[in-house]
Design a protein around this motif. Structure first.
Motif, PDB file in Angstrom:
ATOM      1  N   GLN A  29     -67.265  68.349   9.287  1.00 27.32           N
ATOM      2  CA  GLN A  29     -67.582  66.959   8.978  1.00 27.32           C
ATOM      3  C   GLN A  29     -67.246  66.625   7.516  1.00 27.32           C
ATOM      4  OE1 GLN A  29     -71.603  65.735   9.767  1.00 27.32           O
ATOM      5  NE2 GLN A  29     -71.317  63.747   8.826  1.00 27.32           N
ATOM      6  N   ALA A  30     -67.505  67.558   6.630  1.00 31.19           N
ATOM      7  CA  ALA A  30     -67.198  67.348   5.213  1.00 31.19           C
ATOM      8  C   ALA A  30     -65.691  67.230   5.007  1.00 31.19           C
ATOM      9  CB  ALA A  30     -67.766  68.486   4.376  1.00 31.19           C
ATOM     10  N   ARG A  31     -64.914  68.048   5.713  1.00 32.55           N
ATOM     11  CA  ARG A  31     -63.451  67.937   5.611  1.00 32.55           C
ATOM     12  C   ARG A  31     -62.980  66.584   6.111  1.00 32.55           C
ATOM     13  NH1 ARG A  31     -63.826  73.276   7.782  1.00 32.55           N
ATOM     14  NH2 ARG A  31     -63.010  72.563   9.796  1.00 32.55           N
ATOM     15  N   GLU A  32     -63.570  66.106   7.195  1.00 38.73           N
ATOM     16  CA  GLU A  32     -63.198  64.805   7.740  1.00 38.73           C
ATOM     17  C   GLU A  32     -63.549  63.679   6.767  1.00 38.73           C
ATOM     18  OE1 GLU A  32     -61.257  64.331  10.291  1.00 38.73           O
ATOM     19  OE2 GLU A  32     -61.223  66.490  10.585  1.00 38.73           O
ATOM     20  N   GLU A  33     -64.698  63.788   6.111  1.00 41.37           N
ATOM     21  CA  GLU A  33     -65.076  62.789   5.104  1.00 41.37           C
ATOM     22  C   GLU A  33     -64.079  62.782   3.954  1.00 41.37           C
ATOM     23  OE1 GLU A  33     -69.117  63.164   3.754  1.00 41.37           O
ATOM     24  OE2 GLU A  33     -69.902  63.108   5.794  1.00 41.37           O
ATOM     25  N   ARG A  35     -60.916  63.704   4.112  1.00 38.78           N
ATOM     26  CA  ARG A  35     -59.670  63.116   4.625  1.00 38.78           C
ATOM     27  C   ARG A  35     -59.760  61.592   4.646  1.00 38.78           C
ATOM     28  NH1 ARG A  35     -59.868  67.802   8.502  1.00 38.78           N
ATOM     29  NH2 ARG A  35     -58.199  69.187   7.795  1.00 38.78           N
ATOM     30  N   ALA A  36     -60.915  61.082   5.083  1.00 35.88           N
ATOM     31  CA  ALA A  36     -61.106  59.633   5.138  1.00 35.88           C
ATOM     32  C   ALA A  36     -61.121  59.022   3.738  1.00 35.88           C
ATOM     33  CB  ALA A  36     -62.400  59.306   5.881  1.00 35.88           C
ATOM     34  N   GLY A  39     -57.303  60.271   2.030  1.00 40.18           N
ATOM     35  CA  GLY A  39     -56.052  60.114   2.768  1.00 40.18           C
ATOM     36  C   GLY A  39     -55.074  61.216   2.412  1.00 40.18           C
ATOM     37  N   GLY A  40     -53.849  60.826   2.179  1.00 41.43           N
ATOM     38  CA  GLY A  40     -52.797  61.788   1.866  1.00 41.43           C
ATOM     39  C   GLY A  40     -52.803  62.289   0.431  1.00 41.43           C
ATOM     40  N   SER A  41     -53.729  61.799  -0.386  1.00 45.06           N
ATOM     41  CA  SER A  41     -53.774  62.224  -1.788  1.00 45.06           C
ATOM     42  C   SER A  41     -54.295  63.646  -1.948  1.00 45.06           C
ATOM     43  CB  SER A  41     -54.668  61.294  -2.603  1.00 45.06           C
ATOM     44  OG  SER A  41     -54.150  59.991  -2.599  1.00 45.06           O
TER      45      SER A  41
END
Length: 83
Positions: A29-33, A35-36, A39-41
């Motif tokens: 979940q932390a990785r998904e946060e 990513r959100a 983004g690509g940065s």
């Protein structure tokens, strides 16, 4: 890396200085946060060993036991910062 994590602020500062950032957190979940939020940065990785591939410096911002002993597996030509 939750949004309230100091790691988020560090990543923002690195990005502002055009420093390439790869990140890993053992909690999906932390990785998904992350990513959100970035983004690509930021290259948010799902596998710990990928996090230091190509890195000059490894900054550990998490007390999770998964990070204990990384000095023994991270290649010796990398800087490791574990505050």
């Amino acid at each position: 890396m939750t949004i309230a994590s100091p790691a988020f602020e560090l990543m923002r500062r690195f990005i502002d200085r055009s420093i390439r950032v790869s990140a890993y957190d053992p909690i999906e979940q932390a990785r998904e946060e992350a990513r959100a939020a970035f983004g690509g940065s930021v290259d948010c990785l799902d596998v710990l060993t990928e996090a230091w591939r190509g890195a000059e410096t490894v900054l550990i911002c998490n007390k999770n036991p998964e990070f204990a002993g990384l000095g023994a597996v991270i290649p010796p030509d990398r800087w490791i910062i574990d505050p």
